[in-house]
Design an enzyme around this catalytic site. Structure first.
Site, PDB file in Angstrom:
ATOM      1  N   GLY A  13       0.477  -1.409   0.006  1.00 37.90           N
ATOM      2  CA  GLY A  13       0.043   0.035   0.209  1.00 37.90           C
ATOM      3  C   GLY A  13       1.216   1.446   0.508  1.00 37.90           C
ATOM      4  O   GLY A  13       2.336   0.896   0.257  1.00 37.90           O
ATOM      5  N   ARG A  40      -4.292 -11.663  -2.419  1.00 36.91           N
ATOM      6  CA  ARG A  40      -4.363 -11.315  -4.082  1.00 36.91           C
ATOM      7  C   ARG A  40      -2.853 -11.048  -4.157  1.00 36.91           C
ATOM      8  O   ARG A  40      -2.342 -11.467  -5.583  1.00 36.91           O
ATOM      9  CB  ARG A  40      -5.204  -9.355  -4.111  1.00 36.91           C
ATOM     10  N   SER A  41      -1.626 -10.899  -3.292  1.00 33.00           N
ATOM     11  CA  SER A  41      -0.735 -10.453  -3.364  1.00 33.00           C
ATOM     12  C   SER A  41       0.555 -10.995  -3.450  1.00 33.00           C
ATOM     13  O   SER A  41       1.783 -10.545  -3.376  1.00 33.00           O
ATOM     14  CB  SER A  41      -0.183  -8.906  -2.514  1.00 33.00           C
ATOM     15  N   ARG A 100      -6.208   4.102  18.374  1.00 37.37           N
ATOM     16  CA  ARG A 100      -5.865   5.147  18.529  1.00 37.37           C
ATOM     17  C   ARG A 100      -6.924   5.741  20.098  1.00 37.37           C
ATOM     18  O   ARG A 100      -5.718   6.402  21.142  1.00 37.37           O
ATOM     19  CB  ARG A 100      -5.751   6.240  17.811  1.00 37.37           C
ATOM     20  N   CYS A 129      -2.335  11.198  10.533  1.00 35.08           N
ATOM     21  CA  CYS A 129      -2.188  12.039   8.848  1.00 35.08           C
ATOM     22  C   CYS A 129      -1.695  14.000   9.700  1.00 35.08           C
ATOM     23  O   CYS A 129      -0.654  13.974  10.109  1.00 35.08           O
ATOM     24  CB  CYS A 129      -1.457  11.375   8.245  1.00 35.08           C
ATOM     25  N   SER A 159      -3.118  10.908  -0.869  1.00 39.06           N
ATOM     26  CA  SER A 159      -2.478  10.099  -0.837  1.00 39.06           C
ATOM     27  C   SER A 159      -2.697   9.244   0.906  1.00 39.06           C
ATOM     28  O   SER A 159      -2.885   8.088   0.776  1.00 39.06           O
ATOM     29  CB  SER A 159      -0.752  10.247  -1.273  1.00 39.06           C
ATOM     30  N   LYS A 220     -10.759  12.233  14.582  1.00 42.19           N
ATOM     31  CA  LYS A 220     -10.159  12.206  14.762  1.00 42.19           C
ATOM     32  C   LYS A 220      -8.954  13.196  15.693  1.00 42.19           C
ATOM     33  O   LYS A 220      -8.254  13.049  16.215  1.00 42.19           O
ATOM     34  CB  LYS A 220      -9.080  11.488  13.796  1.00 42.19           C
ATOM     35  N   ARG A 242      -9.913  17.688   1.453  1.00 42.40           N
ATOM     36  CA  ARG A 242      -9.663  16.678   0.225  1.00 42.40           C
ATOM     37  C   ARG A 242      -8.965  17.325  -1.269  1.00 42.40           C
ATOM     38  O   ARG A 242     -10.410  18.298  -1.676  1.00 42.40           O
ATOM     39  CB  ARG A 242     -10.544  15.779   0.272  1.00 42.40           C
ATOM     40  N   HIS A 249       0.007  17.098   3.188  1.00 42.39           N
ATOM     41  CA  HIS A 249      -0.851  18.181   4.497  1.00 42.39           C
ATOM     42  C   HIS A 249      -1.031  19.426   4.163  1.00 42.39           C
ATOM     43  O   HIS A 249      -0.108  19.389   4.913  1.00 42.39           O
ATOM     44  CB  HIS A 249      -1.856  16.836   4.981  1.00 42.39           C
ATOM     45  N   ASN A 323       2.339  13.912   4.195  1.00 45.69           N
ATOM     46  CA  ASN A 323       1.327  12.363   5.627  1.00 45.69           C
ATOM     47  C   ASN A 323       2.155  11.485   4.760  1.00 45.69           C
ATOM     48  O   ASN A 323       1.309  10.743   5.458  1.00 45.69           O
ATOM     49  CB  ASN A 323       0.107  13.242   4.373  1.00 45.69           C
TER      50      ASN A 323
HETATM   51  P1  A2P Z   1      -3.381  -5.318  -1.319  1.00 42.16           P
HETATM   52  O1  A2P Z   1      -2.483  -4.682  -2.090  1.00 42.16           O
HETATM   53  O2  A2P Z   1      -3.214  -7.185  -1.629  1.00 42.16           O
HETATM   54  O3  A2P Z   1      -4.569  -5.273  -2.009  1.00 42.16           O
HETATM   55  P2  A2P Z   1      -3.919   1.578   0.634  1.00 42.16           P
HETATM   56  O4  A2P Z   1      -3.482   2.116   1.830  1.00 42.16           O
HETATM   57  O5  A2P Z   1      -2.442   1.708  -0.430  1.00 42.16           O
HETATM   58  O6  A2P Z   1      -5.341   1.296   0.197  1.00 42.16           O
HETATM   59  O7  A2P Z   1      -3.033  -0.434   0.511  1.00 42.16           O
HETATM   60  C1  A2P Z   1      -4.180  -0.741   1.375  1.00 42.16           C
HETATM   61  C2  A2P Z   1      -2.886  -2.543   1.792  1.00 42.16           C
HETATM   62  O8  A2P Z   1      -3.656  -3.399   3.039  1.00 42.16           O
HETATM   63  C3  A2P Z   1      -2.309  -2.820   0.962  1.00 42.16           C
HETATM   64  O9  A2P Z   1      -0.746  -3.338   1.272  1.00 42.16           O
HETATM   65  C4  A2P Z   1      -3.647  -4.368   0.293  1.00 42.16           C
HETATM   66  O10 A2P Z   1      -2.885  -4.731   0.292  1.00 42.16           O
HETATM   67  C5  A2P Z   1      -3.466  -4.666   2.130  1.00 42.16           C
HETATM   68  N1  A2P Z   1      -4.579  -5.381   2.486  1.00 42.16           N
HETATM   69  C6  A2P Z   1      -5.783  -4.953   2.293  1.00 42.16           C
HETATM   70  N2  A2P Z   1      -6.733  -5.827   2.250  1.00 42.16           N
HETATM   71  C7  A2P Z   1      -5.560  -6.773   3.115  1.00 42.16           C
HETATM   72  C8  A2P Z   1      -6.778  -7.780   3.906  1.00 42.16           C
HETATM   73  N3  A2P Z   1      -7.531  -8.688   4.330  1.00 42.16           N
HETATM   74  N4  A2P Z   1      -5.173  -8.777   4.849  1.00 42.16           N
HETATM   75  C9  A2P Z   1      -4.428  -7.859   4.592  1.00 42.16           C
HETATM   76  N5  A2P Z   1      -3.504  -6.655   3.705  1.00 42.16           N
HETATM   77  C10 A2P Z   1      -4.647  -6.593   3.032  1.00 42.16           C
END
Ligand code: A2P
Length: 345
Positions: A13, A40-41, A100, A129, A159, A220, A242, A249, A323
């Site tokens: 992310g 997925r990753s 938090r 942030c 972002s 927050k 935004r 920011h 940020n």
């Molecule tokens: P993934 O790339 O596999 O979806 P961002 O804040 O930029 O949107 O990134 C969100 C992050 O959280 C990414 O690394 C995303 O991985 C991860 N993420 C989303 N869903 C899950 C999940 N179910 N388990 C672990 N990580 C997750």
């Protein structure tokens, strides 16, 4: 803890990738790094600092042997896995809003309340942030002159809403050549909420609304600031907006001090010696902070200092920071560095 086994949850992310970059760039004493994300990753390759890493799926067992786990994958993922990581011996530094405001969990900006770190029981929360850059910049002022009231309006980059939001702004900027095209557009939203275009726009809503009419982002900022400063009585109100900016920011902050007779030069004096702060405040030379120039920088930039002509203790400041760095990844890594210093001292 001289050779630390690290995990980053949300490593693919917007913030997770910066955490990895900062750990490597600051030569954090790493023994091993595990990059975790969604299923997925799993198997995806990430290259940072000429090193190759393979992403794994986030599962409870992934935290075996991990000393410090950074979480930045959304609140529900932290709720699912943070305790699992702690159970297996890790200290969690959580960049989401999940913990938090839990009283027993320290909410830490190292320049402001490092001592709170000593009270941790496994989870340490990294603030929002927009809160981080504001409290870090106000800390030297608060220490010297006292802080009674604070009104903040933010100008926040996309972002902060993650990698998808950056892609959305970039796509809209390419797709819509004129404002007329985009005015008619209301984008599809998965949850049935209205989803307005961000290109050429300013959206006075970040996160959902509370019954009070404030957004969760505004609440927050208000609640976290009181907790970090240890000032439950602080009068504080926020408006969060935004803007079509990728990173950085900006915040217009109005403060009322406890102490009377303070000048703009007095504020400049304390800010110019504060750690992590760069004073950029010469209006004659048109020198003031801007997000375009704060991107990629670790410091918090402060300028446009002015005295309120109608209030004896009122001042305006303009505070800008990256940020994704001081607002998220850098602060998390500084918390980890402080943990090691505390353990070895
Ligand atoms: P993934 O790339 O596999 O979806 P961002 O804040 O930029 O949107 O990134 C969100 C992050 O959280 C990414 O690394 C995303 O991985 C991860 N993420 C989303 N869903 C899950 C999940 N179910 N388990 C672990 N990580 C997750």
């Amino acid at each position: 803890m001289s050779n630390v086994n690290v995990a980053i949850v949300g490593a693919t992310g917007a913030v997770g990738t910066k955490i990895l970059e900062k750990l490597l760039a600051r030569k954090f004493p790493i023994n091993s790094i595990k990059l975790l994300a969604s299923k997925r990753s799993a198997g995806k390759e990430i290259v940072a600092n000429d090193q190759r890493f393979i992403v794994e799926e986030t599962q409870p067992e992934a935290f075996e042997g991990v000393d410090i786990a950074f979480f930045s994958a959304g609140g529900h993922i932290s709720e699912m896995f943070a305790e699992e990581a702690v159970k297996r011996g890790a200290v969690v530094i959580d960049n989401t809003s999940a913990f938090r405001m839990v009283e027993a969990i320290p909410l830490v900006v190292p320049e402001v309340n490092l001592d709170a770190l000593r009270q941790h029981k496994g989870i340490i929360a990294n603030p929002n942030c927009s809160t981080i850059q504001m409290v870090a910049a106000l800390q030297p002022i608060r220490e010297k002159f006292g802080l009674k009231r604070l009104v903040v309006s933010t100008y926040q980059a996309v972002s902060g809403a993650g990698a998808e939001a950056i892609a959305e702004l970039e796509a809209q900027t390419k797709k819509f050549e004129t404002r007329a095209d985009i005015k008619a557009e209301l984008l599809p939203s998965a949850d049935g909420e209205k989803h307005y275009p961000i290109a050429f726009n300013a959206i006075p809503q970040i996160d959902a609304f509370d019954d009070s009419g404030y957004t969760l982002e505004e609440l927050k900022m208000m609640n976290e600031t009181k907790k970090i400063f240890g000032l439950p009585e602080l009068q504080i109100s926020a408006t969060c907006v935004r803007l079509p900016i990728v990173t950085g920011h900006s915040e217009s902050v109005y403060i009322e001090l406890d102490q009377e007779g303070v000048s703009v030069d007095d504020l400049r004096g304390v800010l110019s010696h504060a750690p992590g702060i760069v004073l950029q405040d010469d209006f004659m030379a048109q020198s003031y902070p801007m997000p375009l120039f704060a991107e990629g920088k670790d410091e918090i930039f402060v300028g446009r200092l002015r005295k309120d002509p109608d209030h004896p203790t009122g001042f305006h400041l303009w505070i800008v920071a990256d940020n994704l760095l001081k607002g998220a990844a850098l602060n998390s890594v500084q918390i980890a560095e402080s943990l090691i210093t505390i353990r070895t001292s």
